[in-house]
Each structure stands twice: as C-alpha cells, then as structure tokens.
Scaffold this active site. Sequence first.
Site, PDB file in Angstrom:
ATOM      1  N   HIS A   1       0.823  -1.203   0.000  1.00 19.87           N
ATOM      2  CA  HIS A   1       0.000   0.000   0.000  1.00 19.87           C
ATOM      3  C   HIS A   1       0.861   1.258   0.000  1.00 19.87           C
ATOM      4  O   HIS A   1       2.077   1.219   0.234  1.00 19.87           O
ATOM      5  CB  HIS A   1      -0.950   0.013   1.202  1.00 19.87           C
ATOM      6  CG  HIS A   1      -0.289   0.172   2.542  1.00 19.87           C
ATOM      7  ND1 HIS A   1       0.021   1.404   3.077  1.00 19.87           N
ATOM      8  CD2 HIS A   1       0.112  -0.741   3.455  1.00 19.87           C
ATOM      9  CE1 HIS A   1       0.578   1.247   4.265  1.00 19.87           C
ATOM     10  NE2 HIS A   1       0.649  -0.056   4.522  1.00 19.87           N
TER      11      HIS A   1
ATOM     12  N   CYS B   1       3.880  -4.198   6.590  1.00 24.27           N
ATOM     13  CA  CYS B   1       3.395  -4.004   5.229  1.00 24.27           C
ATOM     14  C   CYS B   1       4.548  -3.651   4.285  1.00 24.27           C
ATOM     15  O   CYS B   1       5.648  -3.302   4.716  1.00 24.27           O
ATOM     16  CB  CYS B   1       2.346  -2.902   5.195  1.00 24.27           C
ATOM     17  SG  CYS B   1       0.814  -3.328   6.062  1.00 24.27           S
TER      18      CYS B   1
END
Length: 402
Positions: free
Chosen positions: A329, A347
């Site tokens: 992301h 992430c």
Amino acid sequence: MRSIRIAGLGLVALLLAACSGQTDGTAQPVGAAGPAGTATAPGVPASTVAFEGGDQLSPKDPIVVRASGGTLQAVTVTNPQTGNGVKGELSPDKTTWTSNDRLRYGATYQVVATAVNQAGATTEQRGEVHTIKPSGIATPALFQPASNDVGVGLIIGLKFDHDIADKATVEKSFKVTSSPAQDGGWYWVSKREVHYRPKDYWKAGSTVKLETTTFGTPIGGGVYGGQDVSATYKVHDSWIAKADGKTHQINAYHNGQLVKTAPTSMGKTADTPPRGPTPTFNGTHTVLGKEEHKIMDSCSYGVCEGDPGYYSAPENWNVRISNDGEYLHENLKTVGVQGSANVSNGCLNMNTENAKWFFDNFNVGDIVEVTNSGGPQLSINNGHGDWAISWSAWQAGSALRG
C-alpha cells in the site's frame, strides 16, 4: 420385516425398493381382500408386495417402485413434514418408477402407487420410506468462492462444520479437473479443513473445477456428508511480484516478463519501542483482496488508543496478502527510506504512483514472493501460505498418500 409399511391387494404385484444395497430377502404376502377403490377379479390370486433396503435408506439413493404383472399408472411420493413432492421418472415399459430428487436425512416419505394389469383392473398400494438419521452432518463450505478472474496462486479448499474422522473416504469423494491438465493434490490443514493446489502455480488461462460427492456417505463416528458443493475457477494471466528485503525492491512480472520495479520498505527487524520487531513474513503470499482506502489501526494487533505506539492512519491503494494484516500500500511517511530501509509494521510500503500501479494490476490469487525480510515463514493458516510447503510434504498431507 422392517418398518416400511405397505397396504393393499390387487391383480398387479407392486414392489417398493429402497435401493441401499441391502435386502430383507423375503416377500410379504398380503391378505385376500383389497382396500376400498381397488378391483380384484374372482378366482385371481391375490398379489404380493415385496421390498428391499429396509427402513434406513441413504438419501443419496433413489426410491424405486416396481410393478410385477402389469404397469404403473401413477406414483406419488411426498414428504409430509415439508409437504414437498418427490420427482421421479417411469421406465419406458412403465414397470419401474425411480425418484430423481435429492432426499433428506431423517425423513419419512409416503408412497402411493397405482398399477393396472392386462385385464384393466387397477390396484393402489401405499407405503412409507424412512431415510437414515445421522448423529451429525458435516457440510462443506468453499475456501475460495467460484470466480472467473483469479490468479495463478489459486488455492482451492473446503471447510467442514464437523470434525472429519474418516478423511480418506471424504477425500475420495472430491474431484478436481483442470484444463490444461495439471498434477495436484489435497492437504489436510486440520480435522475440518482441506486444501488443494498443483505442484507448481496454475498455468495462465487454466479452467479449474471442484466437485464433491460426499452427501449421503458415512464419514466416521455416525457422521454423514452434507450437501455437496461445486465451483469453477478461471485463471487469468500470470502476475507475480518478487519482493526482496535486502534490495528493498519489488519486481513485477506479467506472464514471465519484468514489467515494473518499485522501491519498498518492509517490516522493521530492529527492536524499536513500543512494539519491537515487526518483520514481514517470508515466503509466497497470494493476494486475498483489495481496498482503495482503509484505516490502518494498531488496535488490530493489540496496541490500542492510549497505549504507547498506538496509531490509526488512513492508507490508500491497499492490496492484502495475509490474514495478519500485511498489505502492499501507499505510505507517504516512509517514502524517504523506500528502497533503502525496512521500517514498517509489516506491510510493503510504496509511494502513490507505485502503490496504485500494483492496486490496478494485482488481483485475488496473484503471487507476491517475499524473500530476505528477516521474518518467519508465512504459515498455511495465515492467508494462503500453502505454497511455502514443499511438494513432497504437501503430498504427505493427503489422507490417501500420507
């Protein structure tokens, strides 16, 4: 005799067959006077009624009604508990009627059959058929819903709502076909969950079909299989991303060709307060889903509002790759170290342009291979970590091969 009850006389012998593979082995003589509404010719011997299978019919087997010495005019089978009728078909010679509807467990079916002999005399026979009532019914649910647009990392699977005692019998009831044909196998994740994958990633453009035939089958401990399921999957082009924690780069391949390189920052390996190391899991991930906008909240892993290190931040272009909350992301706060250091909470951070590119091009079932992250191996229960298991170990996880 078992508890299927048959009443009536006539010139035609009717046989009510509950085809479960068992037989009482005897015929039941019936008295000399027919019920109201039947015709019996003087001097003609009374008809007889016989049946097989007793009163514990498997619901996967049909109800069969046979006429001897004449033909069937009508057969009605009804479940009085639901009021629903059971559909069936007559044989071309009209001597046999066979149900073609799915029956229920623990049900009573009332059967009314009318037959006629060569002299035109009719007789009506009535009876009941009882289906087995298991101690439990194990119903499967699809691990991955059917889809016309899924990646080469597709994992097929089933989750049952009861423990499976006889895994081998259940596994034999599964059928997976693929076009083009590809070698694959089942792996039991737990007493209730089983997954299927090929040795290597699915070939781009494949069509894969899963079918089960467990319904009506005893699978141990008095439990029987529940309603069957089926699903067809169509595999799109190959999309594989390779993310390296040492180079801090993600390379994306479309049908084997490198089409994108993007700098990234993975999960941190340093023991920095308040949470300590949060490395990205190593191993092959598959895309589980996507969200354009999402609030990333540390309370999801126990660091809630008021705790040191709590955060709640809106993030864009989120591609989920594990159940533990790992995403590809956008993260504008780490742009300065993307490509040089791993500082995230697990992430794979990217800038806006690169995050949106991955969001636009990677979809459910596509592959993200993570190496050199400093983290543990992605487990089979953390998303679709199935690809981390060697092929030999995968085969050993089958109830038929292990």
